[in-house]
Design a protein around this motif. Structure first.
Motif, short mmCIF file in Angstrom:
data_model
loop_
_atom_site.label_atom_id
_atom_site.label_comp_id
_atom_site.label_asym_id
_atom_site.label_seq_id
_atom_site.Cartn_x
_atom_site.Cartn_y
_atom_site.Cartn_z
N THR A 19 0.67 -1.25 0.06
CA THR A 19 0.04 0.00 -0.03
C THR A 19 0.96 1.08 0.28
O THR A 19 0.49 2.26 -0.57
N THR A 20 1.92 1.20 0.73
CA THR A 20 2.73 2.50 0.53
C THR A 20 3.53 2.44 -0.61
O THR A 20 3.82 3.80 -0.97
N ALA A 21 3.69 1.43 -1.19
CA ALA A 21 4.52 1.45 -2.44
C ALA A 21 3.83 2.02 -3.63
O ALA A 21 4.39 2.71 -4.60
N SER A 22 2.65 2.00 -3.52
CA SER A 22 1.80 2.31 -4.74
C SER A 22 1.26 3.69 -4.57
O SER A 22 0.64 4.19 -5.62
N THR A 23 1.56 4.51 -3.58
CA THR A 23 1.11 5.84 -3.37
C THR A 23 2.22 6.73 -4.06
O THR A 23 3.27 6.60 -4.20
N ALA A 24 1.94 8.02 -4.10
CA ALA A 24 2.79 8.69 -4.81
C ALA A 24 3.79 9.33 -3.70
O ALA A 24 3.69 8.87 -2.46
N PRO A 25 5.03 9.55 -4.16
CA PRO A 25 6.06 10.00 -3.28
C PRO A 25 5.47 10.91 -2.18
O PRO A 25 4.72 11.99 -2.31
N THR A 26 5.68 10.78 -0.90
CA THR A 26 5.12 11.60 0.28
C THR A 26 6.15 12.31 0.83
O THR A 26 7.41 11.83 0.87
N VAL A 27 5.89 13.65 1.37
CA VAL A 27 6.52 14.48 2.04
C VAL A 27 6.32 14.16 3.31
O VAL A 27 5.38 14.17 4.04
N PRO A 28 7.58 14.39 4.30
CA PRO A 28 7.51 13.99 5.52
C PRO A 28 6.57 14.98 6.16
O PRO A 28 6.47 15.99 5.89
N ALA A 29 6.02 14.56 7.09
CA ALA A 29 4.73 15.19 7.79
C ALA A 29 5.18 16.45 8.37
O ALA A 29 4.61 17.69 8.23
N ARG A 30 6.67 16.60 9.06
CA ARG A 30 7.12 17.88 9.40
C ARG A 30 7.35 18.84 8.29
O ARG A 30 7.01 19.59 8.64
N GLY A 31 7.92 18.41 7.51
CA GLY A 31 8.24 19.62 6.36
C GLY A 31 6.88 19.85 5.90
O GLY A 31 6.80 21.07 5.44
N ARG A 32 6.10 18.96 5.43
CA ARG A 32 4.76 19.56 4.98
C ARG A 32 3.81 20.57 6.00
O ARG A 32 3.40 21.49 5.51
N GLY A 33 4.16 20.16 7.15
CA GLY A 33 3.46 20.86 8.22
C GLY A 33 3.99 22.19 8.41
O GLY A 33 3.42 23.50 8.57
N LEU A 34 5.43 22.34 8.10
CA LEU A 34 6.13 23.60 8.08
C LEU A 34 5.83 24.55 6.91
O LEU A 34 5.49 25.71 7.06
N ARG A 35 5.71 23.74 5.80
CA ARG A 35 5.17 24.46 4.66
C ARG A 35 3.81 24.93 4.70
O ARG A 35 3.59 26.15 4.54
N VAL A 36 2.89 24.57 5.30
CA VAL A 36 1.66 24.77 5.41
C VAL A 36 1.44 26.13 6.52
O VAL A 36 0.89 27.04 6.27
N ALA A 37 2.28 25.88 7.65
CA ALA A 37 2.36 26.93 8.76
C ALA A 37 2.91 28.21 8.10
O ALA A 37 2.46 29.27 8.31
N LEU A 38 4.05 28.19 7.17
CA LEU A 38 4.65 29.14 6.41
C LEU A 38 3.60 29.83 5.63
O LEU A 38 3.64 31.19 5.57
N ARG A 39 2.90 29.02 4.95
CA ARG A 39 1.91 29.59 3.97
C ARG A 39 0.85 30.41 4.68
O ARG A 39 0.42 31.33 4.33
N ALA A 40 0.40 29.87 5.79
CA ALA A 40 -0.54 30.46 6.77
C ALA A 40 -0.21 31.91 7.08
O ALA A 40 -0.81 32.65 7.20
N VAL A 41 1.27 31.94 7.61
CA VAL A 41 1.76 33.28 8.16
C VAL A 41 1.89 34.22 6.85
O VAL A 41 1.47 35.36 6.95
N GLN A 42 2.17 33.57 5.73
CA GLN A 42 2.27 34.48 4.59
C GLN A 42 0.87 35.27 4.24
O GLN A 42 0.62 36.34 3.80
N VAL A 43 -0.18 34.31 4.26
CA VAL A 43 -1.52 34.94 4.07
C VAL A 43 -1.98 35.57 5.19
O VAL A 43 -2.57 36.54 4.93
N LEU A 44 -1.63 35.57 6.33
CA LEU A 44 -2.08 36.35 7.35
C LEU A 44 -1.38 37.74 7.46
O LEU A 44 -1.79 38.68 7.62
N LEU A 45 0.08 37.77 6.92
CA LEU A 45 0.85 39.07 6.69
C LEU A 45 0.30 39.82 5.59
O LEU A 45 0.05 40.93 5.62
N ALA A 46 -0.05 39.01 4.59
CA ALA A 46 -0.59 39.56 3.34
C ALA A 46 -1.99 40.41 3.65
O ALA A 46 -2.37 41.54 3.32
N LEU A 47 -2.96 39.77 4.60
CA LEU A 47 -4.11 40.15 4.68
C LEU A 47 -3.92 41.65 5.92
O LEU A 47 -4.84 42.64 5.44
#
Length: 163
Positions: A19-47
């Motif tokens: 099941t894990t071999a058939s899925t698309a390459p995954t991003v480590p949860a921590r890296g993905r979480g940091l990217r999401v948090a960074l994007r949220a900060v960007q949106v808040l600053l933009a607002l």
């Protein structure tokens, strides 16, 4: 324990790896979480920059107009700063412009800090400094987009030269 005859591994292990071999390459949860948090900060600053900072200047709200009049910058200075803030806010959420926008807004915050110190005796001088911290983090972490921006500009200039 049941074993998978094709791989000679326990059946549960085979099922999990299949099941894990058939899925698309995954991003480590921590890296993905940091990217999401960074994007949220960007949106808040933009607002913040668009609504709380640029909008009062662009509509000539008395709070902004009085401040710029007190400094002697008048409406021209108020509108110019408002346009710069709004442009920075928009660019902060455009992927190829994120790092440049964060850097430009940081420079604008240096100016705001100096103005707070010189014209207003340091009242609210900490606000631009607080805003600079996440802006500089964004500029640093999103700097990879600068290469793409350089390429786009170089391609545009090359196309204009050929025309």
């Amino acid at each position: 324990m049941q074993r998978d005859s094709s791989t000679n591994r326990p059946a549960q292990e085979t099922a999990m790896s299949d099941t894990t071999a058939s899925t698309a390459p995954t991003v480590p949860a921590r890296g993905r979480g940091l990217r999401v948090a960074l994007r949220a900060v960007q949106v808040l600053l933009a607002l913040f920059f668009a609504l709380a900072s640029a909008l009062p200047k662009l509509i000539g709200h008395s709070s902004a107009a009085d401040t710029f009049a007190e400094m002697g910058w008048g409406d021209v200075g108020m509108y110019a700063i408002g346009v710069l803030e709004l442009a920075g806010a928009v660019a902060l959420v455009v992927p190829v412009l994120q790092s440049v926008a964060a850097t430009a807004l940081s420079a604008l915050m240096v100016g705001a800090f100096v103005v707070q110190l010189t014209y207003f005796d340091g009242a609210n001088a900490v606000t631009p400094l607080v805003l600079m911290v996440p802006l500089l983090v964004i500029a640093r972490l999103r700097r990879g987009h600068n290469q793409e921006l350089r390429r786009l500009v170089r391609d545009r200039i090359g196309a204009a030269d050929r025309a």
